[in-house]
Scaffold this motif. Structure first.
Motif, PDB file in Angstrom:
ATOM      1  N   TYR A 160       9.345 -11.352  -3.403  1.00 15.21           N
ATOM      2  CA  TYR A 160      10.443 -10.510  -3.851  1.00 15.21           C
ATOM      3  C   TYR A 160       9.867  -9.167  -4.271  1.00 15.21           C
ATOM      4  O   TYR A 160       8.797  -9.115  -4.875  1.00 15.21           O
ATOM      5  N   PHE A 161      10.594  -8.091  -3.937  1.00 15.07           N
ATOM      6  CA  PHE A 161      10.188  -6.810  -4.510  1.00 15.07           C
ATOM      7  C   PHE A 161      11.408  -5.966  -4.825  1.00 15.07           C
ATOM      8  O   PHE A 161      12.463  -6.083  -4.188  1.00 15.07           O
ATOM      9  N   GLY A 162      11.259  -5.149  -5.848  1.00 14.21           N
ATOM     10  CA  GLY A 162      12.316  -4.229  -6.253  1.00 14.21           C
ATOM     11  C   GLY A 162      11.766  -2.818  -6.244  1.00 14.21           C
ATOM     12  O   GLY A 162      10.591  -2.592  -6.547  1.00 14.21           O
ATOM     13  N   THR A 163      12.609  -1.849  -5.885  1.00 17.20           N
ATOM     14  CA  THR A 163      12.138  -0.477  -5.704  1.00 17.20           C
ATOM     15  C   THR A 163      12.643   0.430  -6.825  1.00 17.20           C
ATOM     16  O   THR A 163      13.598   0.098  -7.535  1.00 17.20           O
ATOM     17  N   THR A 164      12.018   1.575  -6.911  1.00 17.07           N
ATOM     18  CA  THR A 164      12.451   2.541  -7.922  1.00 17.07           C
ATOM     19  C   THR A 164      13.765   3.211  -7.532  1.00 17.07           C
ATOM     20  O   THR A 164      14.305   3.998  -8.307  1.00 17.07           O
ATOM     21  N   THR A 165      14.268   2.893  -6.349  1.00 18.51           N
ATOM     22  CA  THR A 165      15.586   3.401  -5.958  1.00 18.51           C
ATOM     23  C   THR A 165      16.628   2.277  -5.939  1.00 18.51           C
ATOM     24  O   THR A 165      17.718   2.449  -5.385  1.00 18.51           O
ATOM     25  N   GLY A 166      16.302   1.140  -6.534  1.00 15.35           N
ATOM     26  CA  GLY A 166      17.312   0.122  -6.810  1.00 15.35           C
ATOM     27  C   GLY A 166      17.541  -0.926  -5.745  1.00 15.35           C
ATOM     28  O   GLY A 166      18.494  -1.701  -5.846  1.00 15.35           O
ATOM     29  N   ILE A 219       3.364   7.763  -1.544  1.00 15.90           N
ATOM     30  CA  ILE A 219       4.498   7.345  -0.727  1.00 15.90           C
ATOM     31  C   ILE A 219       3.969   6.428   0.375  1.00 15.90           C
ATOM     32  O   ILE A 219       2.779   6.451   0.695  1.00 15.90           O
ATOM     33  N   PRO A 220       4.856   5.633   0.987  1.00 10.48           N
ATOM     34  CA  PRO A 220       4.377   4.738   2.055  1.00 10.48           C
ATOM     35  C   PRO A 220       3.835   5.534   3.245  1.00 10.48           C
ATOM     36  O   PRO A 220       4.380   6.588   3.595  1.00 10.48           O
ATOM     37  N   SER A 221       2.815   5.017   3.866  1.00 14.65           N
ATOM     38  CA  SER A 221       2.225   5.672   5.039  1.00 14.65           C
ATOM     39  C   SER A 221       3.264   5.799   6.145  1.00 14.65           C
ATOM     40  O   SER A 221       4.029   4.856   6.413  1.00 14.65           O
ATOM     41  N   ASP A 222       3.300   6.956   6.784  1.00 14.91           N
ATOM     42  CA  ASP A 222       4.202   7.218   7.917  1.00 14.91           C
ATOM     43  C   ASP A 222       5.676   6.989   7.574  1.00 14.91           C
ATOM     44  O   ASP A 222       6.483   6.678   8.449  1.00 14.91           O
ATOM     45  N   PRO A 247       0.809  -1.222   0.000  1.00 18.58           N
ATOM     46  CA  PRO A 247       0.000   0.000   0.000  1.00 18.58           C
ATOM     47  C   PRO A 247       0.846   1.276   0.000  1.00 18.58           C
ATOM     48  O   PRO A 247       1.915   1.333   0.606  1.00 18.58           O
ATOM     49  N   LEU A 248       0.327   2.266  -0.673  1.00 21.10           N
ATOM     50  CA  LEU A 248       0.899   3.617  -0.648  1.00 21.10           C
ATOM     51  C   LEU A 248      -0.196   4.574  -0.229  1.00 21.10           C
ATOM     52  O   LEU A 248      -1.380   4.311  -0.456  1.00 21.10           O
ATOM     53  N   TYR A 259      10.317   3.824  -0.046  1.00 17.30           N
ATOM     54  CA  TYR A 259      10.385   2.986  -1.237  1.00 17.30           C
ATOM     55  C   TYR A 259       9.086   3.074  -2.043  1.00 17.30           C
ATOM     56  O   TYR A 259       7.990   3.151  -1.486  1.00 17.30           O
ATOM     57  N   THR A 260       9.272   3.007  -3.334  1.00 15.49           N
ATOM     58  CA  THR A 260       8.140   2.848  -4.234  1.00 15.49           C
ATOM     59  C   THR A 260       8.362   1.576  -5.035  1.00 15.49           C
ATOM     60  O   THR A 260       9.451   1.362  -5.578  1.00 15.49           O
ATOM     61  N   VAL A 261       7.338   0.739  -5.090  1.00 15.54           N
ATOM     62  CA  VAL A 261       7.392  -0.493  -5.871  1.00 15.54           C
ATOM     63  C   VAL A 261       6.349  -0.377  -6.978  1.00 15.54           C
ATOM     64  O   VAL A 261       5.158  -0.167  -6.698  1.00 15.54           O
TER      65      VAL A 261
END
Lengths: 355, 91
Positions: free
Chosen positions: A319-325, A270-273, A262-263, A301-303
């Motif tokens: 597994y997850f990957g983020t927009t910041t690598g 963006i992630p909550s809190d 969730p965002l 992080y943003t996925v």
């Protein structure tokens, strides 16, 4: 086991034994290209990649040696002359059913589906979608008018579900000759008619291959489940911190389990809190619980929609990957996370397969 | 004879060749079609689905940028040298 990671600057292949404890990386392959999605084709052992070059446009590439060498399509996905359309991006790429060797599907922007019958070497447009009577009224989501999700029902020949932003979910039962909308009970928050036939902003759909009529759905305006192959959707947001998010993953071992990220919706995204967490359910969405063991206490992080995936091991790996690598993995259904790397280019997609 | 010089990023699609010779081509659009017949997939890297020159690709005929000539309809003559290059497209 292989993790196929598509980034804005190329493809990376992470391999591990089935214990998933240590990962070896190769790449970047297809260097400099945006890799919107990759798929391992278990029928042939090939990797397929949707690639977009800022200069040279989009095409599909295929590797038969786990990424060491690649061959581009000889006839890439292309709209017919006279249609006025040109493929801008390729999104999700999916092998067909087990009994359709060589069949591969890819979704594109502007939204349409292409089919290959030779393992991705040549492609043909789906005429029924291209000429759909409502097409002129389709509007793009924030990521463009993209067909970003393809679910092949391996148990019922000819049945495929697709997700288009911001058009909604459609299903064919005849291999793509006809399509019908399946958006019943799915909210559209930004127009006077809240439950139209189409216009829904589907972000991601996910199924467990063993129970393909159960579909989990992360939408712009909610989280849903269908128990009848998309005919009806049930709101399963319940205790999630937000109805907004992009990825959705289904546990391949337990059809009652699904995962979201969730965002805060939807103008901050963006992630909550300031704390990114995956949330999971083990009862089809009646209740959700936070899965953040090992994740940073503070993170923005943003996925992206194809940035999270579940494997088929028992217990299920996530597994997850983020927009910041950053690339994270869990071997225990999301309870504990380990960072595989935090130094990749922005991650667009993560796929997984046994090898 | 028309000589077509390819940038390094496209040579893999032309079986490693940096230069390709064509007997003739009326215009750039026809030239791209001929290239694609010889090297399937190459044409789509130069023009889009409707045959329009891609936004970030420059095709020079001798030393002239085809965008200032007739784009895909730029006429070609025997002896022309065509250069296919990425546009700078920098920041």
């Amino acid at each position: 086991m292989a993790l196929l990671v598509g980034t804005r600057k190329g493809a990376f292949v992470f391999t591990s034994s089935r214990d998933r404890k240590a990962w070896k990386v190769s790449g970047p392959h297809l260097k400099g290209n945006e890799i919107y999605h990759m798929a391992y084709d278990g029928r042939s052992g090939a990797i397929l990649a949707s690639i977009v070059s800022g200069h040279w446009g989009p095409t599909v590439a295929r590797s038969e040696d786990m990424g060491d060498t690649w061959k581009e399509s000889s006839t890439p996905p292309k709209f017919p002359k006279g249609s006025g359309l040109s493929v801008a991006r390729l999104w999700q790429i999916k092998p067909g059913a087990e009994n359709e060797p060589g069949v591969v599907y890819v979704g594109v922007e502007p939204a349409c589906l292409f089919r290959s019958e030779d393992g991705g070497k040549s492609w043909r447009v789906n005429e029924a979608l291209l000429n759909h009577k409502t097409r002129k009224k389709w509007q793009p989501g924030g990521g463009g008018l993209c067909l970003h999700t393809i679910l092949v029902n391996g148990k019922r020949p000819g049945r495929i579900h697709i997700g288009i932003s911001a058009v909604g979910t459609l299903r064919t039962d005849d291999g793509g000759d006809t399509w019908r909308f399946q958006n019943k009970n799915v909210l559209v928050g930004y127009q006077p008619e809240k439950y139209p036939e189409y216009g829904q902003c589907v972000h991601k759909l996910a199924i467990n291959p063993a129970t393909p009529d159960v579909i989990y759905h992360q939408n712009h305006f909610g989280v849903y489940r269908s128990d009848d192959a998309g005919e009806n959707w049930i709101d399963i947001r319940n205790n999630l911190p937000s109805r907004f998010g992009f990825p959705m993953a289904a546990d391949a071992n337990d059809p009652k389990r699904a995962y979201v990220a969730p965002l805060e919706g939807d103008f901050s995204r963006i992630p909550s809190d300031g704390h990114f967490a995956v949330w999971g359910t083990d009862n089809r969405g009646k209740e959700w619980f936070k899965l953040d063991g090992g994740l940073p206490a503070k993170s923005y992080y943003t996925v992206l929609r194809d940035g999270m995936v579940a494997d088929a091991e028992d217990p299920c790996g996530l597994y997850f990957g983020t927009t910041t690598g950053q690339l994270f993995a869990s071997r225990d259904q999301g309870t504990h996370w380990e960072r595989i790397t935090d130094s990749l280019p922005p991650i667009l997609s993560v796929s997984v397969s046994a090898t | 004879m028309i000589r077509v010089r390819l940038t390094a990023q496209l040579k893999d699609l032309a079986k490693g060749a940096r230069e390709v010779e064509l007997d003739s081509a009326v215009d750039l659009g026809t030239m791209v079609q001929k290239l694609d017949r010889s090297f399937p997939g190459l044409g789509g890297r130069i023009v889009d689905d409707q045959g329009r020159l891609r936004e970030h690709v420059n095709v020079f005929v001798n030393s002239e940028n085809s965008r200032e000539l007739g784009r895909e309809k730029t006429k070609l003559r025997d002896g022309d040298v065509v250069h296919i290059l990425p546009a700078v497209s920098g920041g």
